[in-house]
Write an enzyme that holds these catalytic residues in place. Structure first.
Site, PDB file in Angstrom:
ATOM      1  N   LYS A 126     -38.712  97.351 -15.281  1.00 30.53           N
ATOM      2  CA  LYS A 126     -37.795  96.301 -15.741  1.00 30.53           C
ATOM      3  C   LYS A 126     -38.616  95.259 -16.481  1.00 30.53           C
ATOM      4  O   LYS A 126     -39.819  95.142 -16.256  1.00 30.53           O
ATOM      5  CB  LYS A 126     -37.091  95.663 -14.534  1.00 30.53           C
ATOM      6  CG  LYS A 126     -35.822  94.928 -14.862  1.00 30.53           C
ATOM      7  CD  LYS A 126     -34.609  95.839 -14.945  1.00 30.53           C
ATOM      8  CE  LYS A 126     -33.391  95.083 -15.437  1.00 30.53           C
ATOM      9  NZ  LYS A 126     -32.161  95.890 -15.342  1.00 30.53           N
ATOM     10  N   ASP A 166     -29.937  94.360 -20.626  1.00 26.57           N
ATOM     11  CA  ASP A 166     -29.491  93.787 -19.340  1.00 26.57           C
ATOM     12  C   ASP A 166     -28.881  92.440 -19.720  1.00 26.57           C
ATOM     13  O   ASP A 166     -28.483  92.245 -20.888  1.00 26.57           O
ATOM     14  CB  ASP A 166     -30.677  93.649 -18.367  1.00 26.57           C
ATOM     15  CG  ASP A 166     -30.247  93.292 -16.935  1.00 26.57           C
ATOM     16  OD1 ASP A 166     -29.841  94.195 -16.195  1.00 26.57           O
ATOM     17  OD2 ASP A 166     -30.293  92.099 -16.550  1.00 26.57           O
TER      18      ASP A 166
HETATM   19  P1  NDP Z   1     -24.227  90.104 -19.948  1.00 30.20           P
HETATM   20  O1  NDP Z   1     -25.266  89.182 -20.438  1.00 30.20           O
HETATM   21  O2  NDP Z   1     -23.467  90.925 -20.909  1.00 30.20           O
HETATM   22  O3  NDP Z   1     -23.149  89.304 -19.068  1.00 30.20           O
HETATM   23  C1  NDP Z   1     -23.520  88.577 -17.946  1.00 30.20           C
HETATM   24  C2  NDP Z   1     -22.288  87.886 -17.404  1.00 30.20           C
HETATM   25  O4  NDP Z   1     -22.590  87.322 -16.140  1.00 30.20           O
HETATM   26  C3  NDP Z   1     -21.806  86.748 -18.287  1.00 30.20           C
HETATM   27  O5  NDP Z   1     -20.423  86.602 -18.157  1.00 30.20           O
HETATM   28  C4  NDP Z   1     -22.539  85.555 -17.702  1.00 30.20           C
HETATM   29  O6  NDP Z   1     -21.910  84.309 -17.937  1.00 30.20           O
HETATM   30  C5  NDP Z   1     -22.463  85.884 -16.227  1.00 30.20           C
HETATM   31  N1  NDP Z   1     -23.590  85.254 -15.525  1.00 30.20           N
HETATM   32  C6  NDP Z   1     -24.906  85.430 -15.760  1.00 30.20           C
HETATM   33  N2  NDP Z   1     -25.624  84.651 -14.958  1.00 30.20           N
HETATM   34  C7  NDP Z   1     -24.747  83.976 -14.213  1.00 30.20           C
HETATM   35  C8  NDP Z   1     -24.860  83.022 -13.186  1.00 30.20           C
HETATM   36  N3  NDP Z   1     -26.078  82.577 -12.793  1.00 30.20           N
HETATM   37  N4  NDP Z   1     -23.723  82.555 -12.618  1.00 30.20           N
HETATM   38  C9  NDP Z   1     -22.499  83.004 -13.021  1.00 30.20           C
HETATM   39  N5  NDP Z   1     -22.337  83.911 -13.992  1.00 30.20           N
HETATM   40  C10 NDP Z   1     -23.429  84.386 -14.571  1.00 30.20           C
HETATM   41  O7  NDP Z   1     -24.974  91.026 -18.857  1.00 30.20           O
HETATM   42  P2  NDP Z   1     -24.513  92.434 -18.273  1.00 30.20           P
HETATM   43  O8  NDP Z   1     -23.042  92.491 -18.181  1.00 30.20           O
HETATM   44  O9  NDP Z   1     -25.245  93.478 -18.995  1.00 30.20           O
HETATM   45  O10 NDP Z   1     -25.144  92.373 -16.801  1.00 30.20           O
HETATM   46  C11 NDP Z   1     -24.421  91.877 -15.669  1.00 30.20           C
HETATM   47  C12 NDP Z   1     -25.053  92.407 -14.397  1.00 30.20           C
HETATM   48  O11 NDP Z   1     -25.037  93.840 -14.408  1.00 30.20           O
HETATM   49  C13 NDP Z   1     -26.519  92.036 -14.165  1.00 30.20           C
HETATM   50  O12 NDP Z   1     -26.743  91.883 -12.783  1.00 30.20           O
HETATM   51  C14 NDP Z   1     -27.264  93.263 -14.658  1.00 30.20           C
HETATM   52  O13 NDP Z   1     -28.549  93.377 -14.073  1.00 30.20           O
HETATM   53  C15 NDP Z   1     -26.338  94.351 -14.170  1.00 30.20           C
HETATM   54  N6  NDP Z   1     -26.490  95.639 -14.823  1.00 30.20           N
HETATM   55  C16 NDP Z   1     -26.341  95.759 -16.177  1.00 30.20           C
HETATM   56  C17 NDP Z   1     -26.462  96.987 -16.777  1.00 30.20           C
HETATM   57  C18 NDP Z   1     -26.190  97.196 -18.222  1.00 30.20           C
HETATM   58  O14 NDP Z   1     -26.117  98.361 -18.638  1.00 30.20           O
HETATM   59  N7  NDP Z   1     -25.995  96.168 -19.020  1.00 30.20           N
HETATM   60  C19 NDP Z   1     -26.859  98.182 -15.999  1.00 30.20           C
HETATM   61  C20 NDP Z   1     -26.893  97.962 -14.573  1.00 30.20           C
HETATM   62  C21 NDP Z   1     -26.743  96.730 -14.040  1.00 30.20           C
HETATM   63  P3  NDP Z   1     -22.526  83.292 -19.033  1.00 30.20           P
HETATM   64  O15 NDP Z   1     -22.159  83.897 -20.348  1.00 30.20           O
HETATM   65  O16 NDP Z   1     -21.842  82.013 -18.746  1.00 30.20           O
HETATM   66  O17 NDP Z   1     -24.000  83.246 -18.786  1.00 30.20           O
END
Ligand code: NDP
Length: 445
Positions: A126, A166
């Site tokens: 990662k 991510d």
């Molecule tokens: P994105 O950046 O596309 O979206 C993240 C989302 O989570 C946004 O809506 C963001 O809101 C919100 N968020 C982030 N940090 C916080 C916080 N501290 N408090 C509240 N909301 C928060 O990321 P992904 O959708 O790709 O990833 C989301 C999760 O899924 C992560 O844990 C990631 O590790 C996991 N994941 C992702 C994969 C992938 O293929 N993308 C694969 C496997 C797991 P805001 O815009 O306000 O920051």
């Protein structure tokens, strides 16, 4: 925890001070592994756990770039190459101001087990940076990505380490990163990154895969209780890549997703989130959930607060680590919760997991439930290696097979170890044994 493992855990924690998230991930896995070591004393003799907790390589580097005003900015870049027993290191890059070594290591550690569970030939790694892409122009994001890759390129490769996206790293960032890698190496090495655009080596279904996969896994859990997504009342946290695609898939299966969130607040949309509008606001305009609420009309937007106050029969946490604590879990259980599928990595605190398990709620941990993203990345690597591209239907079929396979493996392992229905135990043991066997076979390295 088993006394033999307790001592190893203490050493790992002492050796990695100040890395709370990494500690949490290690403890959670160790709590499941006592029974495995009763059956396999050879794992203890070969110090498999001690080796597994020490990354094979950790790279930390300076990322200098200039912003649109011509000012110099400095960020920190990371890549933790954790374990290559099963294949090249594989795992995403996260760009978020909260990123530090402890977060990258927790994510890399989880990734080892997740990747093993997919059955694909990929190791765990990662990376990321404390760079915050929010509010930055395209040109700034490009300059940052180019500087980041100018160091990272020497550590990665199709057979070495294959990063993906991510939090904060989506198609745009992967494009800039790939462009700079190609420019520096003078090679069109498609298999070096996944999450690429469809016209230049990407795979159909990769953007949807994590969210879709989470829902498929959760549906398999529901089936064990004779239920399905049909008519479930679902709450999703986040509104990024994973959340949006989880909402889309759940609704395609007949659920009503009544709420989702971002880090500023949450929206309650009783008639079901309008996915097309949400995609437009978040993915095209790079707007906020508040903008969705304004454009949609007739919905409630809550500034701040917790999306877990909204009652649901299925909860899909898809935002970030430790976003759902014991108190929120208790509220959800009190409101009639049936199942939780973790789309994010480690979104539920250990207290929350305990509440769910004690209440008999179906609980799918992230390392199993969100493995569809990395599994489809491995399918992208297969397509790159054979210079082929598969149809959406074929790729989605493969994703579904993989997710059902992960569910069944976790369920069978939990049963084998005397705790039927405990997907945490099933995922931890199932992933661990596969990696441990490979490490034993490959000798002391
Ligand atoms: P994105 O950046 O596309 O979206 C993240 C989302 O989570 C946004 O809506 C963001 O809101 C919100 N968020 C982030 N940090 C916080 C916080 N501290 N408090 C509240 N909301 C928060 O990321 P992904 O959708 O790709 O990833 C989301 C999760 O899924 C992560 O844990 C990631 O590790 C996991 N994941 C992702 C994969 C992938 O293929 N993308 C694969 C496997 C797991 P805001 O815009 O306000 O920051």
């Amino acid at each position: 925890m088993d006394a033999r493992l307790e001592a190893i855990k203490d050493t790992v924690l002492a050796r990695n001070p100040g890395e709370a998230e990494f500690h949490q991930a290690v403890v959670e896995v160790f709590e499941s592994l006592g029974p495995v070591h009763d059956r396999h004393p050879e794992f203890l003799e070969a110090a498999i756990l001690e080796r597994l907790c020490e990354p094979e390589r950790q790279i930390i580097f300076r990322v200098p770039w200039t912003d649109d005003a011509g000012r110099v900015q400095i960020n920190r870049g990371f890549r933790v190459e954790f374990n290559s027993a099963l294949g090249p290191y594989k795992g995403g890059l996260r760009f978020h101001p909260s990123v530090y070594l402890g977060i990258v290591k927790f994510l890399g550690f989880e990734q080892i087990f997740k990747n093993a569970l997919t059955g694909m030939p990929i190791g765990g790694g990662k990376g990321g940076s404390d760079f915050d892409p929010r509010g930055r122009s395209d040109a700034e994001v490009m300059r940052f990505c180019q500087s980041f890759m100018t160091e990272l390129y020497r550590h990665i490769g199709e057979y070495t380490d294959v990063p993906a996206g991510d939090i904060g790293v989506g198609g745009r960032e992967i494009g800039y990163l790939f462009g700079q890698y190609k420019r520096i190496t003078n090679r069109y090495e498609s298999g070096v990154l996944t999450g690429k655009g469809i016209s230049w080596g990407g795979s159909l279904v990769r953007p949807e895969a994590t969210g879709f996969g989470t829902v498929i896994f959760t549906q398999e859990m529901l089936k064990t209780r004779g239920a399905s997504f049909d008519a479930q009342r679902v709450v999703v946290s986040g509104s990024g890549n994973v959340a949006i695609n989880a909402i889309a898939k759940a609704q395609s299966l007949g659920a009503v997703v009544v709420a989702c969130s971002d880090s500023s607040g949450y929206v309650v949309d009783e008639s079901g989130i309008d996915v097309a509008l949400l995609r437009e606001v978040k993915e095209v305009q790079r707007g906020r959930l508040k903008d969705y609420a304004e454009r949609r009309g007739g919905v409630t937007y809550v500034d701040g607060g917790s999306v877990w106050d909204v009652d649901a029969t299925v909860a899909l946490p898809c935002a970030t680590q430790n976003e759902l604590d014991g108190a929120a879990a208790a509220r959800l259980v009190g409101n009639g919760l049936l199942a939780v599928g973790e789309g994010a990595n480690m979104p539920s605190t250990r207290d929350a997991v305990a509440v769910f398990q004690e209440a008999g709620v179906l609980f799918g941990p992230g390392k199993a439930a969100n493995a569809g993203g990395v599994a489809t990345s491995a399918l992208e690597m297969q397509q790159n290696a054979s210079r082929d591209s598969w149809s959406f239907e074929h790729t989605e079929e493969r994703l579904t097979e993989i997710m059902v396979g992960i569910h069944d493996r976790c369920a069978a392992t939990a049963e084998e170890y005397g705790e039927p229905g405990n997907y945490v135990l099933g995922a931890n043991i199932g992933g661990f044994v596969k990696v441990a066997d490979a490490m034993l076979a490959q000798g002391l390295i």
